[in-house]
Scaffold this motif. Structure first.
Motif, PDB file in Angstrom:
ATOM      1  N   ALA A 133      46.285  54.393  29.403  1.00 50.93           N
ATOM      2  CA  ALA A 133      47.166  53.260  29.690  1.00 50.93           C
ATOM      3  C   ALA A 133      48.012  53.517  30.934  1.00 50.93           C
ATOM      4  O   ALA A 133      48.332  52.591  31.680  1.00 50.93           O
ATOM      5  N   THR A 134      48.372  54.791  31.157  1.00 51.30           N
ATOM      6  CA  THR A 134      49.153  55.154  32.345  1.00 51.30           C
ATOM      7  C   THR A 134      48.329  54.913  33.602  1.00 51.30           C
ATOM      8  O   THR A 134      48.817  54.352  34.600  1.00 51.30           O
ATOM      9  N   VAL A 135      47.071  55.338  33.574  1.00 54.96           N
ATOM     10  CA  VAL A 135      46.175  55.122  34.713  1.00 54.96           C
ATOM     11  C   VAL A 135      45.948  53.631  34.919  1.00 54.96           C
ATOM     12  O   VAL A 135      45.942  53.135  36.050  1.00 54.96           O
ATOM     13  N   ASN A 136      45.763  52.906  33.830  1.00 58.33           N
ATOM     14  CA  ASN A 136      45.506  51.474  33.921  1.00 58.33           C
ATOM     15  C   ASN A 136      46.645  50.753  34.622  1.00 58.33           C
ATOM     16  O   ASN A 136      46.417  49.884  35.472  1.00 58.33           O
ATOM     17  N   ARG A 137      47.876  51.121  34.289  1.00 56.67           N
ATOM     18  CA  ARG A 137      49.004  50.449  34.943  1.00 56.67           C
ATOM     19  C   ARG A 137      49.054  50.789  36.429  1.00 56.67           C
ATOM     20  O   ARG A 137      49.332  49.916  37.262  1.00 56.67           O
ATOM     21  N   ALA A 138      48.775  52.045  36.774  1.00 53.16           N
ATOM     22  CA  ALA A 138      48.753  52.431  38.187  1.00 53.16           C
ATOM     23  C   ALA A 138      47.687  51.648  38.947  1.00 53.16           C
ATOM     24  O   ALA A 138      47.931  51.127  40.043  1.00 53.16           O
ATOM     25  N   MET A 139      46.504  51.535  38.352  1.00 47.18           N
ATOM     26  CA  MET A 139      45.418  50.796  38.982  1.00 47.18           C
ATOM     27  C   MET A 139      45.758  49.317  39.109  1.00 47.18           C
ATOM     28  O   MET A 139      45.441  48.672  40.121  1.00 47.18           O
ATOM     29  N   ARG A 140      46.406  48.779  38.083  1.00 45.04           N
ATOM     30  CA  ARG A 140      46.768  47.369  38.116  1.00 45.04           C
ATOM     31  C   ARG A 140      47.735  47.085  39.269  1.00 45.04           C
ATOM     32  O   ARG A 140      47.598  46.082  39.970  1.00 45.04           O
ATOM     33  N   ARG A 149      39.421  45.445  41.542  1.00 45.65           N
ATOM     34  CA  ARG A 149      38.925  45.762  40.198  1.00 45.65           C
ATOM     35  C   ARG A 149      38.020  44.640  39.726  1.00 45.65           C
ATOM     36  O   ARG A 149      38.372  43.468  39.811  1.00 45.65           O
ATOM     37  N   ARG A 150      36.857  45.038  39.218  1.00 44.73           N
ATOM     38  CA  ARG A 150      35.932  44.062  38.653  1.00 44.73           C
ATOM     39  C   ARG A 150      35.472  44.558  37.296  1.00 44.73           C
ATOM     40  O   ARG A 150      35.090  45.728  37.162  1.00 44.73           O
ATOM     41  N   ARG A 151      35.541  43.659  36.318  1.00 42.63           N
ATOM     42  CA  ARG A 151      35.140  44.033  34.972  1.00 42.63           C
ATOM     43  C   ARG A 151      33.695  44.494  34.969  1.00 42.63           C
ATOM     44  O   ARG A 151      32.805  43.861  35.514  1.00 42.63           O
ATOM     45  N   LYS A 152      33.456  45.642  34.364  1.00 38.70           N
ATOM     46  CA  LYS A 152      32.137  46.258  34.190  1.00 38.70           C
ATOM     47  C   LYS A 152      31.530  46.756  35.500  1.00 38.70           C
ATOM     48  O   LYS A 152      30.431  47.306  35.489  1.00 38.70           O
ATOM     49  N   ALA A 153      32.222  46.552  36.630  1.00 43.73           N
ATOM     50  CA  ALA A 153      31.697  47.033  37.915  1.00 43.73           C
ATOM     51  C   ALA A 153      32.573  48.122  38.505  1.00 43.73           C
ATOM     52  O   ALA A 153      32.230  48.722  39.517  1.00 43.73           O
ATOM     53  N   GLY A 154      33.724  48.385  37.901  1.00 43.25           N
ATOM     54  CA  GLY A 154      34.587  49.462  38.364  1.00 43.25           C
ATOM     55  C   GLY A 154      35.604  49.030  39.404  1.00 43.25           C
ATOM     56  O   GLY A 154      35.787  47.841  39.682  1.00 43.25           O
ATOM     57  N   PRO A 190      49.316  44.668  24.193  1.00 42.39           N
ATOM     58  CA  PRO A 190      49.375  44.508  25.643  1.00 42.39           C
ATOM     59  C   PRO A 190      48.048  43.938  26.148  1.00 42.39           C
ATOM     60  O   PRO A 190      47.114  43.741  25.376  1.00 42.39           O
ATOM     61  N   PHE A 191      47.959  43.677  27.445  1.00 38.77           N
ATOM     62  CA  PHE A 191      46.663  43.311  28.009  1.00 38.77           C
ATOM     63  C   PHE A 191      46.440  44.132  29.264  1.00 38.77           C
ATOM     64  O   PHE A 191      47.377  44.504  29.978  1.00 38.77           O
ATOM     65  N   SER A 192      45.179  44.474  29.518  1.00 33.72           N
ATOM     66  CA  SER A 192      44.840  45.289  30.668  1.00 33.72           C
ATOM     67  C   SER A 192      44.198  44.477  31.785  1.00 33.72           C
ATOM     68  O   SER A 192      44.215  44.896  32.938  1.00 33.72           O
ATOM     69  N   ASN A 193      43.607  43.339  31.445  1.00 36.16           N
ATOM     70  CA  ASN A 193      42.976  42.479  32.447  1.00 36.16           C
ATOM     71  C   ASN A 193      43.221  41.021  32.096  1.00 36.16           C
ATOM     72  O   ASN A 193      43.353  40.669  30.920  1.00 36.16           O
ATOM     73  N   ALA A 194      43.253  40.198  33.131  1.00 36.79           N
ATOM     74  CA  ALA A 194      43.418  38.769  32.912  1.00 36.79           C
ATOM     75  C   ALA A 194      42.672  37.998  33.984  1.00 36.79           C
ATOM     76  O   ALA A 194      42.553  38.460  35.127  1.00 36.79           O
ATOM     77  N   GLU A 195      42.152  36.849  33.616  1.00 38.61           N
ATOM     78  CA  GLU A 195      41.561  35.911  34.560  1.00 38.61           C
ATOM     79  C   GLU A 195      42.310  34.596  34.423  1.00 38.61           C
ATOM     80  O   GLU A 195      42.502  34.097  33.307  1.00 38.61           O
ATOM     81  N   ILE A 196      42.751  34.044  35.559  1.00 33.30           N
ATOM     82  CA  ILE A 196      43.567  32.840  35.541  1.00 33.30           C
ATOM     83  C   ILE A 196      42.990  31.825  36.516  1.00 33.30           C
ATOM     84  O   ILE A 196      42.599  32.184  37.630  1.00 33.30           O
ATOM     85  N   SER A 197      42.906  30.582  36.105  1.00 36.58           N
ATOM     86  CA  SER A 197      42.496  29.517  37.016  1.00 36.58           C
ATOM     87  C   SER A 197      43.472  28.365  36.908  1.00 36.58           C
ATOM     88  O   SER A 197      44.083  28.135  35.860  1.00 36.58           O
ATOM     89  N   SER A 238      42.399  33.864  30.385  1.00 41.23           N
ATOM     90  CA  SER A 238      41.729  34.761  29.433  1.00 41.23           C
ATOM     91  C   SER A 238      42.316  36.151  29.621  1.00 41.23           C
ATOM     92  O   SER A 238      42.559  36.572  30.762  1.00 41.23           O
ATOM     93  N   THR A 239      42.551  36.873  28.536  1.00 42.91           N
ATOM     94  CA  THR A 239      43.080  38.230  28.640  1.00 42.91           C
ATOM     95  C   THR A 239      42.254  39.187  27.795  1.00 42.91           C
ATOM     96  O   THR A 239      41.657  38.811  26.788  1.00 42.91           O
ATOM     97  N   TRP A 240      42.224  40.446  28.259  1.00 39.88           N
ATOM     98  CA  TRP A 240      41.492  41.512  27.582  1.00 39.88           C
ATOM     99  C   TRP A 240      42.386  42.733  27.414  1.00 39.88           C
ATOM    100  O   TRP A 240      43.352  42.923  28.168  1.00 39.88           O
ATOM    101  N   TRP A 241      42.057  43.550  26.433  1.00 40.36           N
ATOM    102  CA  TRP A 241      42.645  44.868  26.280  1.00 40.36           C
ATOM    103  C   TRP A 241      41.502  45.864  26.213  1.00 40.36           C
ATOM    104  O   TRP A 241      40.740  45.883  25.272  1.00 40.36           O
ATOM    105  N   GLU A 242      41.385  46.669  27.287  1.00 41.34           N
ATOM    106  CA  GLU A 242      40.324  47.678  27.383  1.00 41.34           C
ATOM    107  C   GLU A 242      38.954  47.064  27.097  1.00 41.34           C
ATOM    108  O   GLU A 242      38.188  47.533  26.264  1.00 41.34           O
ATOM    109  N   ASP A 243      38.655  45.975  27.822  1.00 41.98           N
ATOM    110  CA  ASP A 243      37.373  45.270  27.744  1.00 41.98           C
ATOM    111  C   ASP A 243      37.139  44.557  26.414  1.00 41.98           C
ATOM    112  O   ASP A 243      36.034  44.083  26.153  1.00 41.98           O
ATOM    113  N   ARG A 244      38.155  44.446  25.586  1.00 48.08           N
ATOM    114  CA  ARG A 244      38.034  43.696  24.339  1.00 48.08           C
ATOM    115  C   ARG A 244      38.777  42.367  24.516  1.00 48.08           C
ATOM    116  O   ARG A 244      39.991  42.348  24.732  1.00 48.08           O
ATOM    117  N   PRO A 245      38.059  41.243  24.456  1.00 45.53           N
ATOM    118  CA  PRO A 245      38.710  39.944  24.678  1.00 45.53           C
ATOM    119  C   PRO A 245      39.741  39.630  23.600  1.00 45.53           C
ATOM    120  O   PRO A 245      39.476  39.761  22.411  1.00 45.53           O
TER     121      PRO A 245
END
Length: 229
Positions: A42-49, A59-64, A169-176, A204-211
């Motif tokens: 989670a620490t790395v995830n916040r830094a990357m975010r 950052r791209r889901r499933k592509a790194g 929490p959420f680690s990724n989000a897609e917004i339109s 849409s939000t995810w936590w560690e690739d889990r929707p």
């Protein structure tokens, strides 16, 4: 000494700045970086975010995650809890649960969030008011495979967004963002004319690739969103 997300962010930025990780480089995954820095994922995830928000990495889901060829400046959208947004405008907030239903996720939602067959979800529609006037109509789905407790949560008293923020929490989000023409149901709840344009957000939000959740938010006519960069 405990490694913070700021330490991780600073070290990754230094590697990029000094050319150790050149533009286009695919960075190690979060699990490997967490092991390298001796910290939680989670620490790395916040830094990357934050590096992504700063336009340094992509950052791209499933592509790194890759170093951007050219850093960019990005507009930032504040999406507060609607209660805070309304009360921050010195208005009285009121919430109402319109409907709730739990059952198998519909096919379009499974496609939207890449849910497996048999996934169950709770569907909620809610209204938010400012000084008694309609402010936002919320149409939300929550993945019960990730949050089974959502099926019995008391959404009559607390809105689902407030509940989600305090639960996971959420680690990724897609917004339109778009404009939607009000149908008869939206016109009734938002007190506008059928066909009137409404500012609309889909998230849409995810936590560690889990929707976790998918939501459509329809705002009263004339709503504005301000960005900063």
């Amino acid at each position: 000494m405990r490694t913070t997300f700021r330490d991780v962010k600073s070290d990754i930025l230094a590697k990029i700045t000094l050319g150790e990780w050149a533009p286009g480089t695919l960075l190690p995954n979060e699990v490997d970086l967490a092991e390298t820095y001796g910290c939680a994922r989670a620490t790395v995830n916040r830094a990357m975010r934050e590096l992504a928000e700063d336009g340094i990495v992509e950052r791209r889901r499933k592509a790194g995650t890759r170093v951007r060829s050219a850093p960019i400046r990005q507009a930032r959208f504040d999406i507060p809890i609607v209660r805070d947004e309304i009360e921050g405008g010195n208005a009285e907030y009121r919430y109402a649960l319109v409907s709730r239903e739990a059952g198998p996720a519909p096919d379009w939602l499974r496609a939207q969030l890449a849910l497996g067959p048999g996934t169950r979800a709770v569907h909620l529609t809610c209204m938010h008011y400012a000084d008694g006037a309609p402010y936002q109509y919320e149409d939300r789905w929550i993945n019960l495979d990730v949050l089974p407790m959502a099926e019995t949560a008391d959404f009559a008293a607390t809105g689902p967004n407030e509940w989600l923020v305090s639960t996971i929490p959420f680690s990724n989000a897609e917004i339109s963002f778009s404009a939607s023409a009000a149908d008869a149901r939206l016109a009734e709840y938002l007190r506008c004319s059928v066909g009137q344009a409404l500012f609309t957000i889909e998230r849409s939000t995810w936590w560690e690739d889990r929707p976790i959740t998918f939501v459509r938010l329809f705002f009263r006519p004339g709503h504005r969103m301000t960005t900063r960069y």
